[in-house]
Structures are given as structure tokens and as C-alpha cells.
Design a protein around this motif. Structure first.
Motif, PDB file in Angstrom:
ATOM      1  N   HIS A 187       0.827  -1.211   0.000  1.00  0.00           N
ATOM      2  CA  HIS A 187       0.000   0.000   0.000  1.00  0.00           C
ATOM      3  C   HIS A 187       0.861   1.261   0.000  1.00  0.00           C
ATOM      4  CE1 HIS A 187      -4.057  -1.649   0.100  1.00  0.00           C
ATOM      5  NE2 HIS A 187      -3.532  -2.648   0.787  1.00  0.00           N
ATOM      6  N   ASP A 269      -4.449   5.994 -11.412  1.00  0.00           N
ATOM      7  CA  ASP A 269      -5.161   6.787 -10.411  1.00  0.00           C
ATOM      8  C   ASP A 269      -6.324   6.033  -9.769  1.00  0.00           C
ATOM      9  OD1 ASP A 269      -3.391   8.818 -10.936  1.00  0.00           O
ATOM     10  OD2 ASP A 269      -4.905  10.301 -11.512  1.00  0.00           O
ATOM     11  N   ALA A 273      -4.259   5.783  -6.231  1.00  0.00           N
ATOM     12  CA  ALA A 273      -4.134   7.194  -5.857  1.00  0.00           C
ATOM     13  C   ALA A 273      -4.019   7.404  -4.354  1.00  0.00           C
ATOM     14  CB  ALA A 273      -5.295   8.005  -6.411  1.00  0.00           C
ATOM     15  N   ASP A 274      -4.532   6.474  -3.549  1.00  0.00           N
ATOM     16  CA  ASP A 274      -4.474   6.643  -2.101  1.00  0.00           C
ATOM     17  C   ASP A 274      -3.239   5.999  -1.481  1.00  0.00           C
ATOM     18  OD1 ASP A 274      -5.262   4.014  -2.572  1.00  0.00           O
ATOM     19  OD2 ASP A 274      -6.679   3.960  -0.888  1.00  0.00           O
ATOM     20  N   TYR A 275      -2.332   5.477  -2.302  1.00  0.00           N
ATOM     21  CA  TYR A 275      -1.130   4.845  -1.775  1.00  0.00           C
ATOM     22  C   TYR A 275      -0.134   5.907  -1.295  1.00  0.00           C
ATOM     23  CZ  TYR A 275      -2.129   0.087  -3.401  1.00  0.00           C
ATOM     24  OH  TYR A 275      -2.660  -1.162  -3.574  1.00  0.00           O
ATOM     25  N   TYR A 278       2.408   8.124  -3.640  1.00  0.00           N
ATOM     26  CA  TYR A 278       1.984   7.919  -5.026  1.00  0.00           C
ATOM     27  C   TYR A 278       2.263   9.144  -5.883  1.00  0.00           C
ATOM     28  CZ  TYR A 278      -1.151   7.275  -9.018  1.00  0.00           C
ATOM     29  OH  TYR A 278      -1.670   7.193 -10.288  1.00  0.00           O
TER      30      TYR A 278
END
Length: 316
Positions: A187, A269, A273-275, A278
Motif C-alpha cells: 500500500h 489513479d 491514488a491513495d497509496y 503515489y
């Protein structure tokens, strides 16, 4: 004025964790910041990854001292990047181990990488005044080497190109635990600016062949249990392929770097995108993927000036 790199605005201190991944084996993690590993032998300790500065290395040492008072004798650096190696002096280890290729990359581009990463990550380099200089190994290996901490065997291996050309992994067979450096992330975005996209999947296969019970990844939470390990390996593979595949298509039709950027954003994305990191990694990943797709096998050296030029081109 050009928009700043995402990492330049990230000044929030990260919460650290110290997780046991096997008997006498620990993963120091920090919410997407670089991880370190700890291997406790009969009489001494090996650390995997030094951190960016002695200040951050001392946070790892504080955790080590909560579980053992044995001396730290060995430090393994899985690759040459500044955020991984410049804290080495804090450990006082007699042996600092890298692959031959990683050492060659320090020679070729170590100072340039330090200068580049220094401007990208101001928070990680707080206290940089205590860094004595580039970190050099005392010991190198070509394909593999074995270290014994008493009866505990530790295998240090190059399983293929991935995050860099000189990546090493550390395997502890008595617990079936692996420290993978940035070949595997959890993640957290993979940084591919020095990467080899076409090789990365094969290297992941080589890691999976060992069937690790746990992995301490380069970034993200410790991976405890084979189910979590397998999921992280496949997620890392998806990230690499989802970055490279659209760039290959753009390059094949003669598209521009900006076209490649747009194609990767469209593909990645929605999934990533929430990693962690990123937005920071994306421009470097696209630039390297674009080079590789056009036949440039050896990653070009990143300098502070090249960072800015690339970012300016992507911003239009």
C-alpha cells in the motif's frame, strides 16, 4: 512557478511501528517512509537498511534496544538510494554489505542521488548535518553471500533487477522470512525512477519461489503470513505493469512524455491514488518507463536539475 513535488510539502512526522515478523526478526515501519529490518543472532544484530540520516537511524536503534542489548555488527543495504543508506554511521557496524552493482552505483551516481533526494524529501533529511558523507560498503558480493550470526544463517542475494540494477534481498531460512527492500511494497507506491520494468516481474517470481512466511517490505506494513505476502507481491506486480503497459503503447506510436503521463494517470489513479508517496513517485516512474519503452536500458542519472526539467515538462 512550477508546482512543487508532492513530497516537498509532506512535513508531517510519521508514526513508527516495530513488528515481529519471526523469532528474533523485526520490521521497523513508518507509514510509507523507508522501512528497516532487524535480525537478532546469537551474539549480535544485523540491520537491513540504514535510513536517510543518523537522526532517523537512532529511532531504529531505540526500538532495537527495547528487545536486545546485543551489539549491531552488520548493516545490509539493499540498494544505493540516499534515503536508505546515509544514516549508516549511527549503527557503528563493522560490516556494511552491498551488492557489487549497488556499490558501482554509489560510484557512478551516489552524490547526484543524494543531492536530488535532498530536495525531494526535506522532512526525511532533517538533521542532515550529521551525515558524514556517502556510505561505502566494507563488503560486496556478486550473486549471493552467507553471513552467520552464531548459528543463525542469513543469505544475502541478488535475485534480479527491479527497483534498481543492484537490488539485494535478505533471507533468514530458519524462519522463512525475507527482507526485500523496495522490490516489494505494501500500500505504498513503488519508486521506479531507477527501475527495470521488464525485469521486475521475474524478480518478484524469484521472491515468491522462496514461499516466505513473512516479508519486511521496503515501505508499508510488515507482511505477516503467506496470504498477506502473496497479496503484496501480486499488488506490487499490478502496480509495475499498470505503470509500464500504457507507456509502452504511447512510446510505440511515437507519443510524448506528457502523453505517457496522461496514460499512466488514467490507468493508475483509480487503483493507487491513495497509496503512500503515489503523487511523489508518479513523475519519476513515468519518465523512467518512457525511457525504457524507447530502448534505454540503463536508467539515466537523476540530478536536482533533471528533476526540475522533467517536472516542468510534465506540468506543460
Amino acid at each position: 512557478m512550477a508546482k512543487a513535488f508532492a513530497s516537498q510539502g509532506d512535513m508531517t512526522e510519521k508514526k513508527t511501528s516495530f513488528t515481529e515478523v519471526g523469532d528474533g526478526l523485526w520490521a521497523f515501519t513508518a507509514e510509507g517512509d523507508p522501512n528497516s529490518g532487524v535480525i537478532i543472532g546469537d551474539d549480535s544484530v544485523m540491520v537491513v537498511e540504514a535510513q536517510a540520516t543518523p537522526r532517523l537511524a537512532n529511532k531504529v536503534i531505540e526500538e532495537i534496544r527495547k528487545v536486545t542489548d546485543k551489539p549491531i555488527t552488520h548493516l545490509v543495504l539493499t540498494h544505493y538510494h540516499a534515503v536508505r543508506v546515509l544514516g549508516a554511521a549511527a549503527y557503528g557496524a563493522d560490516q556494511i554489505i552491498m551488492s557489487d552493482t549497488a556499490r558501482a552505483m554509489v560510484v557512478e551516481r551516489g552524490q547526484e542521488d543524494w543531492d536530488s533526494e535532498f530536495q525531494r524529501f526535506p522532512r526525511l533529511f532533517e538533521g542532515h548535518e550529521s551525515i558524514p558523507g556517502l556510505t561505502w560498503p566494507t563488503t560486496t558480493f556478486s550473486d549471493s553471500m552467507t553471513v552467520y550470526l552464531g548459528n543463525r544463517r542469513i543469505d544475502i542475494m541478488h535475485l534480479g533487477r527491479a527497483h534498481t540494477a543492484g537490488d539485494a534481498v535478505v533471507w533468514v531460512p530458519d524462519q522463512e522470512v525475507m527482507f526485500t527492500g523496495d522490490i516489494v511494497e505494501y500500500h505504498s507506491a513503488c519508486y521506479c525512477g531507477d527501475g527495470h520494468f521488464s525485469d521486475w516481474g521475474d524478480t518478484l517470481d524469484n521472491i515468491a519461489w522462496f514461499d516466505p512466511s513473512s516479508i519486511a517490505p521496503g515501505r508499508g506494513d510488515a507482511l505477516v503470513g503467506r496470504e498477506m505476502v502473496a497479496a503484496a507481491i501480486e499488488n506490487t506486480r499490478d502496480f509495475i505493469e499498470s505503470t509500464y503497459r500504457p507507456v509502452q503503447k504511447v512510446a510505440a506510436r511515437g507519443g510524448s512524455l506528457k502523453d505517457a503521463w496522461d496514460a499512466v494517470r488514467a490507468e493508475c489513479d483509480p487503483k493507487f491514488a491513495d497509496y503512500a508517496i503515489y503523487e511523489h513517485c508518479l513523475p519519476f516512474n513515468v519518465a523512467r518507463a518512457y525511457d525504457e519503452a524507447r530502448g534505454i536500458d540503463t536508467p539515466r542519472i537523476w540530478t536536482a536539475q533533471r528533476d526540475l526539467e522533467m517536472w516542468g515538462a510534465l506540468q506543460g
